[in-house]
Design an enzyme around this catalytic site. Structure first.
Site, PDB file in Angstrom:
ATOM      1  N   ARG A  65       0.836  -1.197   0.000  1.00 24.76           N
ATOM      2  CA  ARG A  65       0.000   0.000   0.000  1.00 24.76           C
ATOM      3  C   ARG A  65       0.876   1.253   0.000  1.00 24.76           C
ATOM      4  NH1 ARG A  65      -3.919   0.062   4.648  1.00 24.76           N
ATOM      5  NH2 ARG A  65      -2.056  -0.375   5.866  1.00 24.76           N
ATOM      6  N   LYS A 130       4.651 -11.195  10.442  1.00 26.22           N
ATOM      7  CA  LYS A 130       3.942 -11.032   9.158  1.00 26.22           C
ATOM      8  C   LYS A 130       4.336 -12.132   8.164  1.00 26.22           C
ATOM      9  CE  LYS A 130       2.976  -7.372   5.762  1.00 26.22           C
ATOM     10  NZ  LYS A 130       2.873  -5.910   5.627  1.00 26.22           N
ATOM     11  N   ARG A 266      -0.267  -0.268  14.632  1.00 31.21           N
ATOM     12  CA  ARG A 266       0.910  -0.771  15.343  1.00 31.21           C
ATOM     13  C   ARG A 266       0.536  -1.011  16.796  1.00 31.21           C
ATOM     14  NH1 ARG A 266       2.986  -1.817  11.339  1.00 31.21           N
ATOM     15  NH2 ARG A 266       4.822  -1.012  10.318  1.00 31.21           N
TER      16      ARG A 266
END
Ligand code: ATP
Length: 273
Positions: A65, A130, A266
């Site tokens: 993104r 991730k 976050r």
């Protein structure tokens, strides 16, 4: 790492893995491109209801993104995109990135991965690290959104010296399967199967039908988080998502709903952001 088979061989293996369901997809597998999302965005919109899928063995300029980079390695990554015609109505598909994340999460669970989590709005984590990213771009026709190009990048087996900037913790399937080499065609087939089922549910019933399943995997449920975007940061406790996919935060000023996906979430450590 084993050399990759040629794209035609990989495509045949994928068709075999999908079996009778292969007819629900228009499948294309190529050796390399800059970005599978860019490549599909430049192709004509599908004229049928199949999911049009483009798998690329290698991306030279994978995108995340806001112009960020998605990194991939030969044979160590799965990178693919699909075109999905939006249900009639021509409105932006609220919650779509959450639906796609849920499909990836369920597919990974079907492949034996435990501890799969979702990070609003578009990341798939395993035990906080991730594993996959999702990039959704809309294609407009006569000024109205007509289709979504959905890009997915997933780490199969990262090289030991992989360096991924701005990402505190990453993982790959090799690690999460306990040192077993993942079967990339089987993983891809599982993701495509889940995507077909969940996109159908989403088209018929909206995100609300999948909200509970998403929340079960919410990586930050009831945890302090900060959301940062161009207009600054918001701190609060993540209390879930709405039936439109908006993130709900309890803040000192009351409950805030974050609808824009162009922000980063976050964990809030209490320090400066
Ligand atoms: P964030 O994860 O910081 O909230 P984001 O969701 O906006 O950001 P994406 O659009 O999913 O991020 O992907 C881009 C970011 O993902 C990069 O800036 C980088 O930090 C990270 N990244 C890039 N390649 C990989 C990879 N192979 N595995 C894990 N993370 C990656």
């Amino acid at each position: 790492m084993q050399p990759l088979p040629d794209p035609a061989t990989s495509l045949r293996a994928l068709e075999e893995a999908l079996g009778a369901h292969a007819a629900a997809y228009a499948l294309d597998w190529i050796g390399d491109c800059d970005s599978s999302n860019t490549e599909l965005t430049n192709r004509p919109l599908p004229s049928d209801d199949r999911l049009h899928v483009l798998v690329a063995d290698r991306q030279h300029a994978g995108r995340g993104r806001r112009g960020r980079r998605w990194q991939s390695w030969d044979g160590g990554s799965l990178t693919f995109s699909l075109q999905w015609r939006l249900p009639a109505g021509g409105t932006a598909p609220a919650g779509l990135s959450l639906v796609v994340g849920l499909a990836v999460a369920r597919a990974l669970e079907d492949c034996g991965v435990t501890g799969v989590q979702l990070k609003w709005p578009n990341d798939v984590l395993v035990h906080g690290r991730k594993l996959a990213g999702i990039l959704i771009e809309l294609v407009a026709v006569q000024g109205r959104p007509a289709a979504a190009v959905i890009g997915i990048g997933l780490n199969l087996h990262l090289p030991d010296d992989a360096h991924i900037p701005d990402q505190p913790a990453v993982t790959d399937l090799f690690i999460e399967l306990g040192g077993r080499a993942p079967d990339r065609v089987a993983v891809l087939g599982a993701i495509l199967g889940q995507l077909r089922a969940l996109l159908d549910t989403y088209a018929m019933a909206g995100f609300g039908a999948l909200q509970g399943a998403w929340e079960q995997r919410n990586a930050f449920a009831n945890l302090p988080v900060s959301i940062s975007g161009e207009s600054g940061s918001i701190h609060g406790t993540c209390i879930g998502v709405g039936d439109d996919g908006a993130l709900c935060l309890r803040t000192a000023e009351g409950v805030r709903r974050i609808v824009s996906g162009d922000v980063s979430l976050r964990p809030d450590t209490g320090g400066p952001t």
